[in-house]
Design a protein around this motif. Structure first.
Motif, PDB file in Angstrom:
ATOM      1  N   SER A 173       0.433  -1.267   0.172  1.00 16.95           N
ATOM      2  CA  SER A 173      -0.389  -0.165   0.231  1.00 16.95           C
ATOM      3  C   SER A 173       1.390   0.930   0.080  1.00 16.95           C
ATOM      4  N   ILE A 202       0.647   0.302  -4.653  1.00 14.26           N
ATOM      5  CA  ILE A 202      -1.207   0.335  -4.713  1.00 14.26           C
ATOM      6  C   ILE A 202      -1.998   1.644  -3.976  1.00 14.26           C
ATOM      7  N   PRO A 204      -4.656   2.604  -2.359  1.00 11.25           N
ATOM      8  CA  PRO A 204      -5.262   3.114  -1.875  1.00 11.25           C
ATOM      9  C   PRO A 204      -7.053   3.114  -2.667  1.00 11.25           C
ATOM     10  N   THR A 206      -7.941   1.777  -4.723  1.00  8.81           N
ATOM     11  CA  THR A 206      -7.906   1.444  -6.578  1.00  8.81           C
ATOM     12  C   THR A 206      -8.028  -0.039  -6.970  1.00  8.81           C
ATOM     13  N   THR A 207      -9.012   0.312  -8.181  1.00  8.73           N
ATOM     14  CA  THR A 207      -9.363  -1.007  -8.313  1.00  8.73           C
ATOM     15  C   THR A 207      -9.585  -1.562 -10.031  1.00  8.73           C
ATOM     16  N   ILE A 228      -0.128  -4.881   2.623  1.00  8.87           N
ATOM     17  CA  ILE A 228      -1.396  -3.775   2.104  1.00  8.87           C
ATOM     18  C   ILE A 228      -2.412  -4.106   3.722  1.00  8.87           C
ATOM     19  N   ASP A 233      -8.214  -4.038  -0.443  1.00 12.74           N
ATOM     20  CA  ASP A 233      -7.380  -3.955  -1.777  1.00 12.74           C
ATOM     21  C   ASP A 233      -6.437  -4.847  -1.863  1.00 12.74           C
ATOM     22  N   THR A 234      -6.078  -5.774  -1.020  1.00  6.25           N
ATOM     23  CA  THR A 234      -6.024  -7.069  -1.222  1.00  6.25           C
ATOM     24  C   THR A 234      -6.601  -7.955  -2.576  1.00  6.25           C
ATOM     25  N   THR A 236      -8.519  -6.460  -4.778  1.00  4.43           N
ATOM     26  CA  THR A 236      -8.081  -5.965  -5.675  1.00  4.43           C
ATOM     27  C   THR A 236      -6.659  -6.618  -6.697  1.00  4.43           C
TER      28      THR A 236
END
Length: 395
Positions: A173, A202, A204, A206-207, A228, A233-234, A236
């Motif tokens: 993250s 990544i 936070p 994010t798709t 993460i 998010d994990t 994703t």
């Protein structure tokens, strides 16, 4: 701010503590133990607040009568920011005049307030993971951690990541927690003489993380470590791993995936996903806590590992207060915590968990004391084996 009063087996909301008959500005009552909770009731990660407040309420309901104590719980919202944490802690210490502080649960916010709480000279209970929060050179040290710290976890995770002929990549993250987790594994890799093939961040929320996974695949990664913060998010990242066809034999993450991960992911995303924890998360104690939690609040725990850690914190603190007989004798309570014979989370018992120079409940040295967890085909948590066995034989 919300205020709660708890005694015996009841936890009840009250409009004003001052209405109980005390004239002080903080609303204190003689003989009542006043616990201050600080966490992100609002902000980006309210699950950390929820699974601070609820387990403390449950543990107080379990233990207040056993230890013969009257408990008041005072909560202040830190809004999920370091500045908010500073303001919240000042309010708990100066306006509310609490006897102990639980939280903040997020590492960055806990680091922000560490010096202030230490100067206040009051017991501080933490489940935050940042190792820097614990300054073992302090004498006295007011902090007691009832979770593992990130360095301990990194030490055992690295043993697993770099076992065999693996090519490791990291996704973290883009926040303090994720960056710290990535740096810890990088430091462990350097100490082991191992290489990390690629590192990706990544944001936070994010798709779509397909581009980051494509770069890991191009680097030949077959083992992925995820540092993460949020389970969403994990999900994703694991979705992108499946979609991009990254041939990852192992995806090693942390227990924050338990926050809604299985409800957001498909079976193909969790097939090779594992995390490592020192607690028996599939045992009767955790199952019983989860059942009581759901019965009380109408939903399952969001972060079961934090629920467990905060319940351990309540037992440690209330035991010490009961032994001393006065929550306002802060030095005596701290010394009593250092000398506890055991700390219990219901049927799980930790013998002599603390000492004058050791305020952390878990130790990382023995891989057999850590368990590798994954998911079965239905998304339920399962124990794959102890870490030592998994390193030697695979799991």
């Amino acid at each position: 701010m919300k205020k709660f009063a708890a005694a015996a087996l009841a936890v009840a909301s009250v409009a004003s503590l001052a209405a109980c008959g005390d004239d002080s500005s903080s609303g204190r009552e003689d003989g009542v133990v006043r616990i201050g909770l600080v966490g992100p009731e609002t902000g980006a990660a309210p699950q950390f607040y929820t699974d601070l407040l609820r387990p403390v309420e449950l543990a107080v309901a379990d233990l207040a009568d056993e230890y013969g104590l009257d408990i008041e719980i005072v909560t202040v919202d830190d809004k999920g920011t370091p500045d908010g944490a500073s303001a919240a802690v000042q309010q708990l210490l100066n306006t509310e005049d609490v006897d102990a502080i639980f939280g903040p649960p997020q590492s960055g916010n806990a680091l922000q307030v560490a010096e202030v709480i230490q100067r206040s000279g009051r017991p501080w209970l933490s489940a935050a993971l940042a190792p820097e929060i614990m300054d073992e050179s302090l004498d006295p040290n007011w902090l007691f951690r009832t979770n593992y710290n990130a360095s301990d976890l990194s030490s055992v995770v690295a043993q697993y990541l770099f076992s065999g002929d693996s090519t490791v990549g990291i996704v973290h993250s883009a926040d303090a927690y994720g960056q710290s987790g990535a740096e810890s594994i990088e430091a462990e890799a350097e100490e082991l003489g191992a290489d990390i093939a690629a590192v990706e961040a990544i944001q936070p929320g994010t798709t779509d993380f397909s581009a980051g996974i494509s770069r890991l695949a191009a680097a030949g990664v077959d083992t992925v470590f995820l540092a993460i913060t949020a389970g969403a998010d994990t999900a994703t990242v694991t979705k992108a791993i499946a979609q991009e066809g990254l041939a990852a034999d192992r995806v090693v993450t942390n227990a924050t995936i338990l926050a809604d991960f299985a409800t957001l992911a498909d079976p193909e995303q969790w097939e090779n996903l594992v995390f490592i924890d020192p607690r028996d998360l599939t045992g009767d104690t955790v199952a019983g806590i989860a059942a009581d939690y759901e019965a009380e609040y109408g939903e399952a725990p969001i972060i079961p590992t934090n629920v467990y850690s905060w319940m351990a914190a309540v037992d440690a603190y209330l035991q010490a207060v009961a032994e001393v007989g006065d929550a306002r004798d802060f030095d005596a309570v701290r010394e009593a915590m250092e000398g506890l014979e055991e700390v219990s989370v219901r049927d799980d018992v930790y013998e002599k968990p603390f000492g004058a120079g050791d305020h952390e409940i878990y130790e990382p040295e023995d891989p057999s004391q850590w368990v590798v967890f994954g998911f079965d085909g239905e998304g339920a948590l399962e124990a794959r084996g102890d870490l030592g066995t998994c390193i030697a034989d695979g799991c």
